[in-house]
Design a protein around this motif. Structure first.
Motif, PDB file in Angstrom:
ATOM      1  N   VAL A   1      28.308 -57.406  13.599  1.00 37.34           N
ATOM      2  CA  VAL A   1      29.097 -57.928  12.479  1.00 37.34           C
ATOM      3  C   VAL A   1      29.841 -56.783  11.805  1.00 37.34           C
ATOM      4  O   VAL A   1      31.022 -56.911  11.442  1.00 37.34           O
ATOM      5  CB  VAL A   1      28.200 -58.666  11.459  1.00 37.34           C
TER       6      VAL A   1
ATOM      7  N   ARG B   1      40.873 -70.624   7.959  1.00 37.17           N
ATOM      8  CA  ARG B   1      39.804 -70.624   8.959  1.00 37.17           C
ATOM      9  C   ARG B   1      39.551 -69.187   9.333  1.00 37.17           C
ATOM     10  O   ARG B   1      40.309 -68.582  10.071  1.00 37.17           O
ATOM     11  CB  ARG B   1      40.194 -71.459  10.184  1.00 37.17           C
ATOM     12  N   ASP B   2      38.471 -68.654   8.765  1.00 39.10           N
ATOM     13  CA  ASP B   2      38.191 -67.239   8.951  1.00 39.10           C
ATOM     14  C   ASP B   2      36.843 -67.055   9.630  1.00 39.10           C
ATOM     15  O   ASP B   2      35.787 -67.148   9.011  1.00 39.10           O
ATOM     16  CB  ASP B   2      38.206 -66.545   7.594  1.00 39.10           C
ATOM     17  N   GLY B   3      36.906 -66.801  10.921  1.00 39.22           N
ATOM     18  CA  GLY B   3      35.698 -66.651  11.711  1.00 39.22           C
ATOM     19  C   GLY B   3      34.844 -65.476  11.270  1.00 39.22           C
ATOM     20  O   GLY B   3      33.621 -65.504  11.415  1.00 39.22           O
ATOM     21  N   LEU B   4      35.479 -64.456  10.723  1.00 38.06           N
ATOM     22  CA  LEU B   4      34.710 -63.295  10.276  1.00 38.06           C
ATOM     23  C   LEU B   4      33.767 -63.678   9.136  1.00 38.06           C
ATOM     24  O   LEU B   4      32.599 -63.295   9.123  1.00 38.06           O
ATOM     25  CB  LEU B   4      35.652 -62.176   9.816  1.00 38.06           C
ATOM     26  N   LEU B   5      34.281 -64.468   8.194  1.00 34.28           N
ATOM     27  CA  LEU B   5      33.429 -64.856   7.060  1.00 34.28           C
ATOM     28  C   LEU B   5      32.277 -65.750   7.531  1.00 34.28           C
ATOM     29  O   LEU B   5      31.190 -65.695   6.971  1.00 34.28           O
ATOM     30  CB  LEU B   5      34.250 -65.548   5.974  1.00 34.28           C
ATOM     31  N   VAL B   6      32.513 -66.561   8.548  1.00 33.97           N
ATOM     32  CA  VAL B   6      31.423 -67.363   9.112  1.00 33.97           C
ATOM     33  C   VAL B   6      30.313 -66.428   9.594  1.00 33.97           C
ATOM     34  O   VAL B   6      29.134 -66.667   9.335  1.00 33.97           O
ATOM     35  CB  VAL B   6      31.915 -68.253  10.273  1.00 33.97           C
ATOM     36  N   LYS B   7      30.712 -65.362  10.260  1.00 36.69           N
ATOM     37  CA  LYS B   7      29.707 -64.409  10.748  1.00 36.69           C
ATOM     38  C   LYS B   7      28.973 -63.729   9.602  1.00 36.69           C
ATOM     39  O   LYS B   7      27.749 -63.585   9.636  1.00 36.69           O
ATOM     40  CB  LYS B   7      30.364 -63.349  11.636  1.00 36.69           C
ATOM     41  N   VAL B   8      29.725 -63.290   8.606  1.00 32.51           N
ATOM     42  CA  VAL B   8      29.093 -62.602   7.479  1.00 32.51           C
ATOM     43  C   VAL B   8      28.129 -63.545   6.758  1.00 32.51           C
ATOM     44  O   VAL B   8      27.055 -63.133   6.333  1.00 32.51           O
ATOM     45  CB  VAL B   8      30.153 -62.050   6.505  1.00 32.51           C
ATOM     46  N   GLN B   9      28.527 -64.808   6.653  1.00 31.79           N
ATOM     47  CA  GLN B   9      27.683 -65.807   5.996  1.00 31.79           C
ATOM     48  C   GLN B   9      26.274 -65.818   6.584  1.00 31.79           C
ATOM     49  O   GLN B   9      25.299 -65.993   5.866  1.00 31.79           O
ATOM     50  CB  GLN B   9      28.322 -67.198   6.135  1.00 31.79           C
ATOM     51  N   CYS B  10      26.185 -65.618   7.892  1.00 34.27           N
ATOM     52  CA  CYS B  10      24.846 -65.665   8.511  1.00 34.27           C
ATOM     53  C   CYS B  10      24.402 -64.319   9.059  1.00 34.27           C
ATOM     54  O   CYS B  10      23.499 -64.253   9.886  1.00 34.27           O
ATOM     55  CB  CYS B  10      24.779 -66.767   9.563  1.00 34.27           C
ATOM     56  N   ALA B  11      25.006 -63.258   8.575  1.00 35.26           N
ATOM     57  CA  ALA B  11      24.694 -61.915   9.082  1.00 35.26           C
ATOM     58  C   ALA B  11      23.224 -61.570   8.921  1.00 35.26           C
ATOM     59  O   ALA B  11      22.686 -60.748   9.667  1.00 35.26           O
ATOM     60  CB  ALA B  11      25.548 -60.874   8.367  1.00 35.26           C
TER      61      ALA B  11
END
Lengths: 185, 185
Positions: B112, B94-104
């Motif tokens: 970001v 569970r990587d919240g950073l990648l969630v952010k990058v996904q929708c950057a």
DNA sequence: CACACCTATTCAACTTGTTGAGTAAGGAGC
DNA sequence: GCTCCTTACTCAACAAGTTGAATAGGTGTG
């Protein structure tokens, strides 16, 4: 409260049913955020109640009806607010295989080796799917062309992280198998 | 039910207090199984009730008393049983950073980018600690000597996986920053 | 043509994991 | 001497995640 964000990030790609999300979570987001079907259905219901997504029921011929969810404007706003929020906590990993390897020395390593092999098979499957997704995203362009020109690079960047992760799993798995085999002989 | 196993795997290294486990979870196991202090205290209590660990209270001079837990024979058996059990489920990340990058792409990438930078700092810290632990485990031997001859290779193998993971985080972070910077200019 | 699997979802019960506050004493820095 | 940090825990409440089963028609395999 962050499954929400993962769901919204996925819905940026277009509308999806709970079932769609459940199996593979769009195959790309699943790589960094896992969730069970029940979790997704429950969260989608809540998000609908809060106006972050809307559902439209699609009647199907030879299949059950499905509810396709899409992001509302409020959903978009919520996502943007999340992006602007300061810091995301460190990655949470829970890897049962590594727990086993950590204590592999106290017993016969055979079942652990089988476990490593099974995980490597999964990694290979995931890699194959990731590579197909990558080809689809690139659509004939080189990576540099894509990164410079595409509408959205986020999904590609996270995909690259997923590919690197699985490649590393394979490399490490081979090493671990080699080491355990050498010691038990 | 698997936090237990992670805790037992850690206690193989020797007795530890809840507090010891809480900060760093032995620094090595923490890399593939995270838990909050409360979770650990609660789980240790349960495990004590079930006879998997025993506690001994150590009175200290200028500090609160602490309870040092160690594995019982029943605990060892339980760990071995876990090792022999067939298959461990796939890794949950569970990587919240990648969630952010996904929708950057849908908003200003500046926050970001800050987030990526912060995560890279954490990765560098972790890497430094891992490298120190590695030196300590090797104790002057080469890796090959160690892997062939050491009593336990499990902790070293999992450490290698952790090191590779953080190195990959840094490599990916640099790429992501470069791509986002190039696009926003 | 029986059996298992796929789509698509819902309900209920449970276990894990997280957050926040509280206690209590020592040590470090200004 | 005031505040903050560290050690070492405990309690309570809540949110998130897991498991198992039920429903119900359709498709695929032997």
């Amino acid at each position: 409260m962050t499954l929400r964000n993962a769901v919204m990030a996925t819905l940026l790609e277009g509308e999806a049913s709970g079932y769609d999300l459940a199996k593979g979570f769009n195959a790309s987001v699943a790589n960094f955020w896992t969730a069970t079907p029940q979790q997704l259905y429950r969260e989608l219901d809540r998000m609908e109640r809060e106006g972050l997504v809307t559902a439209r029921v699609v009647r199907q011929d030879r299949r059950p009806d499905k509810r396709l969810f899409s992001l509302t404007d409020a959903g978009h706003d919520a996502l943007r607010a999340h992006l602007a929020a300061p810091i995301t906590r460190p990655t949470a990993i829970r890897d049962g295989l590594l727990v086993k390897v950590q204590c592999a020395d106290i017993a016969d390593p055979t079942p652990v080796q089988a476990d490593i092999t099974a995980h490597m098979d999964w990694s290979r499957d995931k890699l194959a799917r990731y590579e197909r997704l990558r080809e689809r995203l690139l659509a004939g362009r080189t990576e540099d062309e894509f990164l410079a020109g595409a509408d959205r690079v986020g999904p590609y960047l996270t995909l690259l992280r997923g590919i690197a992760f699985e490649e590393e799993n394979l490399r490490w798995g081979e090493l671990a198998l080699r080491v355990l085999a050498a010691r038990s002989s």
